[in-house]
Design a protein around this motif. Structure first.
Motif, PDB file in Angstrom:
ATOM      1  N   ALA A 248       0.842  -1.199   0.000  1.00 38.28           N
ATOM      2  CA  ALA A 248       0.000   0.000   0.000  1.00 38.28           C
ATOM      3  C   ALA A 248       0.875   1.246   0.000  1.00 38.28           C
ATOM      4  CB  ALA A 248      -0.914   0.001   1.222  1.00 38.28           C
ATOM      5  N   ASP A 249       0.576   2.160  -0.918  1.00 38.67           N
ATOM      6  CA  ASP A 249       1.248   3.462  -0.950  1.00 38.67           C
ATOM      7  C   ASP A 249       0.351   4.465  -0.237  1.00 38.67           C
ATOM      8  OD1 ASP A 249       3.018   5.484  -1.525  1.00 38.67           O
ATOM      9  OD2 ASP A 249       2.185   5.884  -3.504  1.00 38.67           O
ATOM     10  N   THR A 250       0.885   5.182   0.732  1.00 36.83           N
ATOM     11  CA  THR A 250       0.076   6.102   1.537  1.00 36.83           C
ATOM     12  C   THR A 250       0.592   7.526   1.403  1.00 36.83           C
ATOM     13  OG1 THR A 250       1.454   5.690   3.494  1.00 36.83           O
ATOM     14  CG2 THR A 250      -0.487   4.308   3.218  1.00 36.83           C
ATOM     15  N   VAL A 251      -0.163   8.457   1.966  1.00 36.77           N
ATOM     16  CA  VAL A 251       0.195   9.873   1.916  1.00 36.77           C
ATOM     17  C   VAL A 251       1.492  10.108   2.694  1.00 36.77           C
ATOM     18  CG1 VAL A 251      -1.192  10.410   3.951  1.00 36.77           C
ATOM     19  CG2 VAL A 251      -0.645  12.214   2.334  1.00 36.77           C
ATOM     20  N   GLY A 252       2.307  11.045   2.178  1.00 40.76           N
ATOM     21  CA  GLY A 252       3.551  11.363   2.856  1.00 40.76           C
ATOM     22  C   GLY A 252       3.324  12.195   4.109  1.00 40.76           C
ATOM     23  N   PHE A 253       4.272  12.129   5.027  1.00 41.46           N
ATOM     24  CA  PHE A 253       4.180  12.880   6.270  1.00 41.46           C
ATOM     25  C   PHE A 253       5.088  14.102   6.209  1.00 41.46           C
ATOM     26  CE2 PHE A 253       3.562   8.492   8.387  1.00 41.46           C
ATOM     27  CZ  PHE A 253       2.255   8.462   7.941  1.00 41.46           C
TER      28      PHE A 253
END
Length: 426
Positions: A248-253
């Motif tokens: 899963a690719d998620t939003v960056g922090f």
């Protein structure tokens, strides 16, 4: 009240060095560019604490106003969160639109959201942010006139707007709850199929989406800008040992991710908080590498994902003068970090090798003994382990041979009061 422009492009940035809390000026410039604005001037200063009225001092307000006239600025962007009253006072004094750090990030997210869920999450965060700032720029707050039988104080336009906002927030939250149930069902099916879930996490612009595309052959948007990818993407990734994982690719922090976004994107970030492994992608060439690692771990703790095992992936080694792809191991021989370049593909085979090693050794076999009185715990055990063999004696006591993930061993030992006896591997 002044007329606000439809869109502000020429931006003056305001950055203060405060004793409590420190933001990064270079990051603010990148955020501004990502939002589509052009940083034309930077106003800096130092204060022991923010001014309650303007955040900056009155002298600094005069300096900013002079810069607005000199550079013909359309917008002022503060590298700090401002209170509604501070924004209102600054706009009145400067006669130009003022946006704080949180508002800037919300604007970027609004541009990046593509899916139905992402747009709902951004709208929810924006409405919650706006609900405390409704008084800004409104000139139609006179009482509404009533007719026969309706005369009285009536309802102000501000009260009407707040009520409509509350209704819309409730509607969006209900829709997101439905989406979250669908996501939960999907995760439950993957768990039943015993397919491990791995989430890519890391500082924004560390190269997560590029790595995701390289590993899976996907074609999701990847660019050299902050928050290039907002909506999560899931793909199956075959491993060399014949197994597979869900990646899963998620939003960056970023440092100090606004609480409105953490709350609104909780369902999206749930992919990280319920993963079996986090691949923490790190920009190996960044000067503030250690600092970004710290801030990512802070956000992971905020979303209750701080205890999930991590594999550090040091990306962009092609930008380093001397760096070769390699795997770092801990004392038990398990990989803890991999050095690669997702853009060139250098070392990606080592990353596959590390994943194979981690998931080949993620499960262990144990023998435990339960008395007849511990049937409740036995039922609970079925949720965490696969029962390989079960032998029940005349008294109803049973000997269980189980296969269980290493990450759950601590849980079993913690409830040893249930007379659970864990034997060591032979």
């Amino acid at each position: 009240m002044f007329e606000r422009p439809d869109a502000g492009e020429r931006a003056i940035l305001v950055h203060l060095n405060l004793q409590a809390g420190q933001e990064d000026l270079d990051e603010l410039k990148e955020l501004t560019k990502s939002a589509g604005a052009l940083p034309i001037h930077v106003v800096t200063g130092s204060r022991p604490k923010p001014d309650p009225k303007f955040f900056v001092g009155t002298g600094k307000v005069d300096e900013i106003k002079a810069a607005v006239a000199e550079f013909a600025a359309d917008i002022i962007i503060f590298n700090h969160p401002l209170s509604p009253s501070q924004e209102r006072n600054l706009e009145k004094a400067l006669e130009v639109r003022v946006v704080d750090r949180n508002g800037l990030i919300l604007d970027i997210f609004a541009q990046r959201a593509q899916t139905f869920e992402g747009k709902l999450q951004v709208e929810l965060a924006q409405l919650k942010h706006l609900s405390t700032r409704l008084i800004r720029g409104w000139t139609h707050l006179e009482r509404q006139k009533g007719g026969i039988g309706l005369r009285g104080p009536g309802e102000t336009q501000l009260e009407t707007d707040r009520r409509l906002l509350a209704v819309r927030i409730k509607q969006i939250q209900q829709r997101l709850d439905k989406v979250e149930k669908q996501r939960h069902q999907g995760r439950s099916k993957r768990k039943k199929a015993e397919i491990p879930a791995v989430s890519l996490v890391g500082y924004t612009n560390a190269g997560k989406s590029t790595l995701f595309n390289t590993l899976t052959g996907a074609d999701i948007y990847a660019a050299d800008q902050l928050f290039a990818t907002l909506d999560p993407t899931l793909r199956q990734l075959p491993l060399g040992n014949g197994g597979e994982i869900i990646l899963a690719d998620t939003v960056g922090f970023i440092r100090h991710l606004p609480h409105e976004l953490v709350a609104a994107f909780r369902s999206t970030l749930q992919e990280a908080s319920e993963a079996d492994l986090l691949m923490h992608v790190i920009d190996a060439a960044a000067e503030d590498r250690d600092e970004t690692i710290f801030h990512v771990n802070q956000v992971l703790n905020d979303i209750e994902a701080g205890q999930i095992p991590q594999l550090k992936v040091f990306n962009k080694i092609d930008l380093l003068e001397e760096a070769t792809p390699h795997i770092d191991y801990d004392d038990t021989g398990m990989p803890v970090s991999v050095w690669i370049s997702a853009k060139t593909g250098l070392g990606c085979e080592l990353l596959q090798q590390a994943l194979c090693l981690l998931f080949n050794n993620s499960k262990v076999v144990r023998t435990c003994y339960l008395s007849a009185r511990e049937a409740g715990f036995k039922a609970k055990l079925f949720s965490y382990a696969r029962i390989l063999d079960e032998v029940i004696d005349e008294q109803g006591d049973c000997e269980l041979t189980i296969e269980i993930d290493r990450k759950h061993l601590g849980l079993l030992k913690d409830i040893r009061v249930a007379a659970l006896d864990l034997t060591e591997d032979s």
